[in-house]
Design a protein around this motif. Structure first.
Motif, PDB file in Angstrom:
ATOM      1  N   VAL A 294       0.823  -1.215   0.000  1.00 59.02           N
ATOM      2  CA  VAL A 294       0.000   0.000   0.000  1.00 59.02           C
ATOM      3  C   VAL A 294       0.856   1.264   0.000  1.00 59.02           C
ATOM      4  N   ALA A 295       2.110   1.145   0.431  1.00 58.78           N
ATOM      5  CA  ALA A 295       2.993   2.320   0.462  1.00 58.78           C
ATOM      6  C   ALA A 295       3.341   2.805  -0.936  1.00 58.78           C
ATOM      7  N   THR A 296       3.116   1.970  -1.965  1.00 60.39           N
ATOM      8  CA  THR A 296       3.455   2.363  -3.332  1.00 60.39           C
ATOM      9  C   THR A 296       2.330   3.123  -4.021  1.00 60.39           C
ATOM     10  N   VAL A 297       1.164   3.177  -3.408  1.00 57.61           N
ATOM     11  CA  VAL A 297      -0.009   3.769  -4.046  1.00 57.61           C
ATOM     12  C   VAL A 297      -0.187   5.215  -3.611  1.00 57.61           C
ATOM     13  N   PRO A 298      -0.326   6.152  -4.565  1.00 53.52           N
ATOM     14  CA  PRO A 298      -0.433   7.573  -4.218  1.00 53.52           C
ATOM     15  C   PRO A 298      -1.543   7.901  -3.226  1.00 53.52           C
ATOM     16  N   ILE A 299      -2.666   7.193  -3.284  1.00 53.43           N
ATOM     17  CA  ILE A 299      -3.785   7.546  -2.405  1.00 53.43           C
ATOM     18  C   ILE A 299      -3.489   7.227  -0.944  1.00 53.43           C
TER      19      ILE A 299
ATOM     20  N   ASP B 107     -15.562  -3.760  -6.795  1.00 55.47           N
ATOM     21  CA  ASP B 107     -15.592  -3.811  -5.337  1.00 55.47           C
ATOM     22  C   ASP B 107     -14.227  -4.001  -4.704  1.00 55.47           C
ATOM     23  N   ALA B 108     -13.142  -3.695  -5.446  1.00 58.67           N
ATOM     24  CA  ALA B 108     -11.813  -3.893  -4.873  1.00 58.67           C
ATOM     25  C   ALA B 108     -10.784  -3.005  -5.568  1.00 58.67           C
ATOM     26  N   LEU B 109      -9.744  -2.675  -4.828  1.00 60.23           N
ATOM     27  CA  LEU B 109      -8.585  -1.965  -5.360  1.00 60.23           C
ATOM     28  C   LEU B 109      -7.483  -2.992  -5.611  1.00 60.23           C
ATOM     29  N   TYR B 110      -6.914  -2.989  -6.813  1.00 61.75           N
ATOM     30  CA  TYR B 110      -5.840  -3.911  -7.179  1.00 61.75           C
ATOM     31  C   TYR B 110      -4.526  -3.143  -7.289  1.00 61.75           C
TER      32      TYR B 110
ATOM     33  N   ASP C 283      -5.432  -0.184  -9.877  1.00 64.68           N
ATOM     34  CA  ASP C 283      -6.671  -0.057 -10.632  1.00 64.68           C
ATOM     35  C   ASP C 283      -7.835  -0.462  -9.730  1.00 64.68           C
ATOM     36  N   GLY C 284      -9.021   0.006 -10.081  1.00 59.45           N
ATOM     37  CA  GLY C 284     -10.202  -0.317  -9.297  1.00 59.45           C
ATOM     38  C   GLY C 284     -10.600   0.784  -8.354  1.00 59.45           C
ATOM     39  N   ASP C 285      -9.814   1.880  -8.322  1.00 59.91           N
ATOM     40  CA  ASP C 285     -10.109   2.975  -7.404  1.00 59.91           C
ATOM     41  C   ASP C 285     -11.459   3.620  -7.702  1.00 59.91           C
ATOM     42  N   GLN C 286     -11.913   3.542  -8.972  1.00 59.00           N
ATOM     43  CA  GLN C 286     -13.181   4.180  -9.341  1.00 59.00           C
ATOM     44  C   GLN C 286     -14.375   3.548  -8.639  1.00 59.00           C
ATOM     45  N   GLY C 287     -14.247   2.305  -8.182  1.00 59.47           N
ATOM     46  CA  GLY C 287     -15.362   1.637  -7.535  1.00 59.47           C
ATOM     47  C   GLY C 287     -15.346   1.699  -6.020  1.00 59.47           C
ATOM     48  N   LEU C 288     -14.353   2.384  -5.460  1.00 58.87           N
ATOM     49  CA  LEU C 288     -14.221   2.380  -4.008  1.00 58.87           C
ATOM     50  C   LEU C 288     -15.176   3.339  -3.315  1.00 58.87           C
TER      51      LEU C 288
ATOM     52  N   SER D  77      -8.556  12.767  -6.348  1.00 62.74           N
ATOM     53  CA  SER D  77      -7.481  13.287  -7.194  1.00 62.74           C
ATOM     54  C   SER D  77      -7.000  12.236  -8.189  1.00 62.74           C
ATOM     55  N   ALA D  78      -6.851  10.993  -7.725  1.00 57.32           N
ATOM     56  CA  ALA D  78      -6.407   9.912  -8.607  1.00 57.32           C
ATOM     57  C   ALA D  78      -7.419   9.663  -9.711  1.00 57.32           C
ATOM     58  N   LEU D  79      -8.707   9.706  -9.361  1.00 58.38           N
ATOM     59  CA  LEU D  79      -9.761   9.508 -10.354  1.00 58.38           C
ATOM     60  C   LEU D  79      -9.743  10.616 -11.400  1.00 58.38           C
ATOM     61  N   ALA D  80      -9.549  11.858 -10.964  1.00 56.10           N
ATOM     62  CA  ALA D  80      -9.506  12.985 -11.897  1.00 56.10           C
ATOM     63  C   ALA D  80      -8.364  12.822 -12.888  1.00 56.10           C
ATOM     64  N   GLN D  81      -7.205  12.380 -12.408  1.00 55.35           N
ATOM     65  CA  GLN D  81      -6.060  12.162 -13.301  1.00 55.35           C
ATOM     66  C   GLN D  81      -6.354  11.035 -14.283  1.00 55.35           C
ATOM     67  N   ARG D  82      -7.007   9.966 -13.812  1.00 53.82           N
ATOM     68  CA  ARG D  82      -7.330   8.840 -14.680  1.00 53.82           C
ATOM     69  C   ARG D  82      -8.304   9.267 -15.777  1.00 53.82           C
ATOM     70  N   ILE D  83      -9.315  10.054 -15.401  1.00 53.91           N
ATOM     71  CA  ILE D  83     -10.305  10.524 -16.375  1.00 53.91           C
ATOM     72  C   ILE D  83      -9.643  11.417 -17.418  1.00 53.91           C
TER      73      ILE D  83
END
Length: 222
Positions: free
Chosen positions: A11-16, A51-54, A84-89, A131-137
């Motif tokens: 989890v330390a590698t993920v920006p969120i 339903d999950a963050l990968y 990936d999968g942050d959009q469903g969290l 913020s992560a979702l905005a960048q992805r979009i």
């Protein structure tokens, strides 16, 4: 899919999650499921519940979406450290694409129910997800615009320019040419021809194993 005991603080590698101190990261890590996916197996299917963050620890995953005529469009390729999968969290929705392991994959999976419990304890995470979702979009909008309005040469130049900016002037293409052609909305034959044209123009040099050296970065930006 197999599951193993925790091997690393993924989890330390993920920006969120980077906004959190180490002690809190360890608490989140305790909720993570460390899973293995064989090559060509799906991490999730199109229209399945999101339903999950990968979080990828090793391997590569392609995100593909089916078009109306039955063809697949490659949206992006994930590598170690990507997620990936942050959009469903934060909302109830279904996956709009399919995630497929391109090679054996090790991933950390954080399920939505556990993530939402974290939000109550660590509200700062919510703003990071937004913020992560905005960048992805924004990235998807740029890709869609290029595929629908620009020619293949322009799409390729834009893609290579972004890679050079991120990885330096010498890098290895992060996907096979077949997948890159799919990502750019063209054929492998056309992609190979455009790469040869760029090489003949001294814009780049092709090496073994998908290695490229950008000789004239300004030409890619023209």
């Amino acid at each position: 899919m197999g599951t193993t005991k925790p091997e690393h603080l993924c989890v330390a590698t993920v920006p969120i999650f980077k906004v959190l101190p180490h002690a809190q990261l360890e608490q989140i890590e305790a909720l993570v499921h460390h899973s293995h996916f064989p090559a060509n197996s799906p991490l999730y299917l199109e229209n399945s519940p999101a339903d999950a963050l990968y979080i990828l620890h090793a391997g590569a995953v392609k995100i593909v979406r089916s078009s109306a005529d039955g063809r697949q469009q490659l949206l992006r390729v994930l590598h170690a450290g990507d997620f990936d999968g942050d959009q469903g969290l934060l909302m109830d929705q279904q996956h709009q694409a399919e995630a497929v392991a391109m090679e054996p994959v090790t991933a950390c999976v954080l399920y939505k129910k556990d993530f939402q419990a974290l939000l109550a304890q660590y509200p700062a995470i919510a703003s990071q997800v937004i913020s992560a979702l905005a960048q992805r979009i924004a990235a998807l909008e740029t890709q869609t615009t290029l595929v629908t309005t620009a020619d293949v040469a322009t799409r390729l130049a834009h893609y290579l320019g972004e890679l050079a900016e991120e990885l330096g002037e010498t890098f290895t293409l992060p996907m096979k040419k077949k997948e890159l052609a799919e990502f750019l909305g063209t054929t492998p034959e056309t992609l190979s021809r455009k790469l040869r044209e760029l090489e003949d123009a001294k814009v780049l040099k092709q090496g073994p194993g998908r290695k490229l050296t950008i000789l004239d970065p300004e030409a890619l930006a023209d």
